[in-house]
Write a protein that holds these residues in place. Structure first.
Motif, PDB file in Angstrom:
ATOM      1  N   GLY A  42       0.782  -1.225   0.000  1.00 16.51           N
ATOM      2  CA  GLY A  42       0.000   0.000   0.000  1.00 16.51           C
ATOM      3  C   GLY A  42       0.814   1.275   0.000  1.00 16.51           C
ATOM      4  N   LYS A  43       2.134   1.137  -0.105  1.00 16.97           N
ATOM      5  CA  LYS A  43       2.994   2.316  -0.082  1.00 16.97           C
ATOM      6  C   LYS A  43       3.836   2.381  -1.350  1.00 16.97           C
ATOM      7  CE  LYS A  43       3.395   2.738   4.946  1.00 16.97           C
ATOM      8  NZ  LYS A  43       4.334   2.883   6.088  1.00 16.97           N
ATOM      9  N   GLN A  44       4.334   3.563  -1.616  1.00 15.70           N
ATOM     10  CA  GLN A  44       5.203   3.743  -2.771  1.00 15.70           C
ATOM     11  C   GLN A  44       6.600   3.194  -2.474  1.00 15.70           C
ATOM     12  OE1 GLN A  44       5.096   7.931  -3.780  1.00 15.70           O
ATOM     13  NE2 GLN A  44       3.462   7.585  -5.253  1.00 15.70           N
ATOM     14  N   ARG A  45       7.267   2.814  -3.549  1.00 17.12           N
ATOM     15  CA  ARG A  45       8.643   2.363  -3.394  1.00 17.12           C
ATOM     16  C   ARG A  45       9.503   3.558  -2.980  1.00 17.12           C
ATOM     17  NH1 ARG A  45      11.213  -1.703  -7.762  1.00 17.12           N
ATOM     18  NH2 ARG A  45       9.288  -2.758  -7.104  1.00 17.12           N
ATOM     19  N   GLU A  46      10.400   3.329  -2.031  1.00 19.10           N
ATOM     20  CA  GLU A  46      11.248   4.408  -1.540  1.00 19.10           C
ATOM     21  C   GLU A  46      12.714   3.984  -1.528  1.00 19.10           C
ATOM     22  OE1 GLU A  46      10.555   5.436   2.552  1.00 19.10           O
ATOM     23  OE2 GLU A  46      10.695   3.374   3.253  1.00 19.10           O
ATOM     24  N   LEU A  47      13.585   4.978  -1.723  1.00 15.88           N
ATOM     25  CA  LEU A  47      15.016   4.724  -1.641  1.00 15.88           C
ATOM     26  C   LEU A  47      15.406   4.515  -0.187  1.00 15.88           C
ATOM     27  CD1 LEU A  47      17.876   4.703  -2.939  1.00 15.88           C
ATOM     28  CD2 LEU A  47      17.934   7.171  -2.484  1.00 15.88           C
ATOM     29  N   VAL A  48      16.140   3.446   0.065  1.00 14.45           N
ATOM     30  CA  VAL A  48      16.649   3.163   1.402  1.00 14.45           C
ATOM     31  C   VAL A  48      18.083   3.660   1.534  1.00 14.45           C
ATOM     32  CG1 VAL A  48      17.200   1.348   3.046  1.00 14.45           C
ATOM     33  CG2 VAL A  48      15.147   1.161   1.630  1.00 14.45           C
ATOM     34  N   ALA A  49      18.927   3.243   0.597  1.00 17.28           N
ATOM     35  CA  ALA A  49      20.336   3.625   0.651  1.00 17.28           C
ATOM     36  C   ALA A  49      20.946   3.457  -0.729  1.00 17.28           C
ATOM     37  CB  ALA A  49      21.095   2.771   1.662  1.00 17.28           C
ATOM     38  N   ALA A  50      21.963   4.256  -1.007  1.00 14.53           N
ATOM     39  CA  ALA A  50      22.651   4.179  -2.287  1.00 14.53           C
ATOM     40  C   ALA A  50      24.133   4.395  -2.071  1.00 14.53           C
ATOM     41  CB  ALA A  50      22.104   5.213  -3.267  1.00 14.53           C
ATOM     42  N   ILE A  51      24.932   3.796  -2.971  1.00 10.60           N
ATOM     43  CA  ILE A  51      26.372   3.970  -2.922  1.00 10.60           C
ATOM     44  C   ILE A  51      26.866   4.161  -4.349  1.00 10.60           C
ATOM     45  CG2 ILE A  51      26.764   1.455  -2.926  1.00 10.60           C
ATOM     46  CD1 ILE A  51      29.229   2.015  -1.110  1.00 10.60           C
ATOM     47  N   ARG A  52      27.696   5.151  -4.530  1.00 15.32           N
ATOM     48  CA  ARG A  52      28.187   5.475  -5.867  1.00 15.32           C
ATOM     49  C   ARG A  52      29.709   5.476  -5.881  1.00 15.32           C
ATOM     50  NH1 ARG A  52      24.740   9.321  -7.236  1.00 15.32           N
ATOM     51  NH2 ARG A  52      23.495   8.878  -5.412  1.00 15.32           N
ATOM     52  N   ASN A  58      24.345   7.558   0.609  1.00 16.48           N
ATOM     53  CA  ASN A  58      23.264   8.350   1.179  1.00 16.48           C
ATOM     54  C   ASN A  58      22.176   7.406   1.664  1.00 16.48           C
ATOM     55  OD1 ASN A  58      22.839   8.336  -1.916  1.00 16.48           O
ATOM     56  ND2 ASN A  58      20.797   8.796  -1.120  1.00 16.48           N
ATOM     57  N   TYR A  59      21.451   7.841   2.658  1.00  9.59           N
ATOM     58  CA  TYR A  59      20.451   7.020   3.333  1.00  9.59           C
ATOM     59  C   TYR A  59      19.151   7.776   3.524  1.00  9.59           C
ATOM     60  CZ  TYR A  59      24.448   4.106   4.711  1.00  9.59           C
ATOM     61  OH  TYR A  59      25.556   3.305   4.701  1.00  9.59           O
ATOM     62  N   ALA A  60      18.068   7.025   3.561  1.00 11.75           N
ATOM     63  CA  ALA A  60      16.799   7.590   3.985  1.00 11.75           C
ATOM     64  C   ALA A  60      16.907   7.941   5.465  1.00 11.75           C
ATOM     65  CB  ALA A  60      15.676   6.582   3.768  1.00 11.75           C
ATOM     66  N   ASP A  61      16.242   9.005   5.865  1.00 12.16           N
ATOM     67  CA  ASP A  61      16.315   9.435   7.262  1.00 12.16           C
ATOM     68  C   ASP A  61      15.861   8.326   8.210  1.00 12.16           C
ATOM     69  OD1 ASP A  61      15.325  12.899   6.656  1.00 12.16           O
ATOM     70  OD2 ASP A  61      17.282  11.917   6.566  1.00 12.16           O
ATOM     71  N   SER A  62      14.913   7.525   7.776  1.00 10.75           N
ATOM     72  CA  SER A  62      14.328   6.506   8.643  1.00 10.75           C
ATOM     73  C   SER A  62      15.298   5.366   8.965  1.00 10.75           C
ATOM     74  CB  SER A  62      13.067   5.929   7.999  1.00 10.75           C
ATOM     75  OG  SER A  62      13.373   5.357   6.731  1.00 10.75           O
ATOM     76  N   VAL A  63      16.380   5.247   8.206  1.00 11.62           N
ATOM     77  CA  VAL A  63      17.306   4.140   8.439  1.00 11.62           C
ATOM     78  C   VAL A  63      18.697   4.601   8.858  1.00 11.62           C
ATOM     79  CG1 VAL A  63      16.052   2.759   6.735  1.00 11.62           C
ATOM     80  CG2 VAL A  63      18.178   3.923   6.062  1.00 11.62           C
ATOM     81  N   LYS A  64      18.919   5.889   8.884  1.00  7.83           N
ATOM     82  CA  LYS A  64      20.247   6.401   9.264  1.00  7.83           C
ATOM     83  C   LYS A  64      20.619   5.926  10.669  1.00  7.83           C
ATOM     84  CE  LYS A  64      20.436  10.597   6.439  1.00  7.83           C
ATOM     85  NZ  LYS A  64      20.365  12.084   6.437  1.00  7.83           N
TER      86      LYS A  64
END
Length: 121
Positions: A42-52, A58-64
């Motif tokens: 029921g929710k949209q897909r969201e970015l959790v974390a990325a590495i380049r 970078n991280y979503a605030d909810s998982v930092k």
């Protein structure tokens, strides 16, 4: 063609930990970005974390402070270490990568099939 295969999902109790892995295979010239996204019912897909490139993350605030993304370039693999899991982390977790498959082609966005993470007592 590039394939992404995730593993490591499962059922874990609140406060527990899991480590997700995603392996990229196929025609790979350069991987620019690897990332984890999640989608709960029921929710949209969201970015959790990325590495380049350059190990910039970078991280979503909810998982930092709880999740850590890392990458093994030699294995074309990205990991997501998830600690202090709670019910709000329950979701399908999807690996995403921006890959240049060949020196003559531009980069494209690829997705894995996903792995389920369920946090419940």
């Amino acid at each position: 063609q590039v394939q992404l295969v995730e593993s490591g999902g499962g059922l874990v109790q609140p406060g527990g930990s899991l480590r997700l892995s995603c392996v990229a295979s196929g025609s790979i010239f350069t991987i620019y970005v690897m990332a984890w996204h999640r989608q709960a019912p029921g929710k949209q897909r969201e970015l959790v974390a990325a590495i380049r490139s350059g190990e910039i993350t970078n991280y979503a605030d909810s998982v930092k402070g709880r999740f850590t993304i890392s990458r093994d370039n030699a294995k074309n693999t990205v990991y997501l270490q998830m600690n202090s899991l709670n019910a709000e982390d329950t979701a399908g977790y999807y690996c995403n990568a921006v890959v240049r498959p060949d020196s003559t082609y531009s980069a494209s966005n690829y997705w894995g099939q996903g792995t389920q993470v369920t946090v419940s007592s």
